[in-house]
Every structure is written in C-alpha cells, then in structure tokens.
Design a protein around this motif. Structure first.
Motif, PDB file in Angstrom:
ATOM      1  N   THR A 143     -11.936  -3.606  -2.465  1.00 39.36           N
ATOM      2  CA  THR A 143     -10.811  -4.425  -2.699  1.00 39.36           C
ATOM      3  C   THR A 143     -10.217  -4.314  -4.137  1.00 39.36           C
ATOM      4  OG1 THR A 143     -12.323  -5.966  -4.237  1.00 39.36           O
ATOM      5  CG2 THR A 143     -12.539  -6.342  -1.737  1.00 39.36           C
ATOM      6  N   ALA A 144      -9.023  -4.802  -4.127  1.00 34.63           N
ATOM      7  CA  ALA A 144      -8.099  -4.819  -5.414  1.00 34.63           C
ATOM      8  C   ALA A 144      -9.224  -5.478  -6.551  1.00 34.63           C
ATOM      9  CB  ALA A 144      -7.101  -5.684  -5.349  1.00 34.63           C
ATOM     10  N   CYS A 187      -4.374  -3.288  -0.827  1.00 33.79           N
ATOM     11  CA  CYS A 187      -4.632  -3.447  -2.330  1.00 33.79           C
ATOM     12  C   CYS A 187      -3.387  -3.074  -3.000  1.00 33.79           C
ATOM     13  CB  CYS A 187      -5.626  -2.675  -2.732  1.00 33.79           C
ATOM     14  SG  CYS A 187      -7.238  -2.951  -2.046  1.00 33.79           S
TER      15      CYS A 187
END
Length: 153
Positions: A45-46, A77
């Motif tokens: 994930t980001a 992202c």
C-alpha cells in the motif's frame, strides 16, 4: 534503522527465487542498520512506501509491459505518494522473456512522475532462465541495502 521495501511480483518458482534472492541480498549479515520488508504488489500500500527509505521493484515482462500486479500497485498508490515520496531511492529488476524494453519504459515513466531517484540502471534479466539471474538480483538488493546502511541513499 533504515527501511528497504521490496515490492516484487513472483508468479512462478523462478520469479520467487528472484524475490527470495533480493531479500537474501538485502539482509546480508554485514548490513546491520537496515530492515527489509518484502511484499507482493497486490498487498503493498501507499503507507508501506511512505514508511520506506528506499524501494526495490521487481516485475515480470507481460505482453511487453509490467505485470498487472505491479501496475495495480502503481494505480492504487501513485496519487497518495505523489507529493510525499519525491527523491525516494529506487531500483528495478525485470524478468523478461523477450527484451524488457516496454516494461522498463513503463516503470520508468511512472517513477519519473513520482520523482523517485534511480540508484542504478534497471536490471533486465532477458531470455531463457539463467542460473545467474538470482545472483544478479541478490547483488542489486545488497548494494541498495549497503547504500542505505552507509547513509549514501
């Protein structure tokens, strides 16, 4: 402690060997000040990238492009990272059955947009499987981790 994030697509036994080689190289016992986290692109994930000091990307060449999984990672992202990770040190390895040119160009375009910093030219592992491929990826990851450990990345 510096953090190296490895985001690598590994859909086959050989690409899993590459991802494992990256982890092994980055976790070399002489590199003490770097923690290594390995994730599949569909899981990363980001927030994982925001916590990293450098990122190593790994992908297969799929129809002349990056893997759908890595593309999905960037799709999810890109905008959350855009203004927050400029200058992030990055590297890339490509397992290419053909020449890897389209794959490299696609990832470079996204990385340029994110304003990440290449620590070396992308590593393209072309053609039929070569037993030297894992060593090359291990060396790439070890170099990145050593650079983080030394404070030059």
């Amino acid at each position: 402690m510096k953090r190296l994030l490895i985001v690598a697509h590994a859909p086959s036994p050989n690409t899993l060997r590459l991802r494992d080689a990256a982890k092994h190289g980055a976790s070399h016992p002489d590199i003490e000040g770097v923690s290594v986290r390995v994730m599949a692109p569909l899981e990363a994930t980001a927030d994982d990238v925001l916590q990293a000091d450098a990122i190593l990307l790994g992908t297969t060449e799929n129809l002349g492009y990056m893997s759908g999984a890595l593309k999905d990672f960037f799709d999810r992202c890109y905008y959350p990272l855009l203004e927050h990770t400029q200058g992030l040190s990055c590297a890339l390895y490509i397992r290419a059955g053909q020449d890897g040119t389209g794959t490299r160009r696609a990832v470079e375009g996204i990385v340029t947009g994110l304003r990440w910093h290449w620590v070396q030219e992308p590593l393209t592992l072309r053609g039929a499987w070569d037993e030297d491929f894992p060593r090359q990826v291990e060396e790439l990851a070890m170099t990145m981790a050593a650079g983080l450990d030394a404070g030059i990345l």
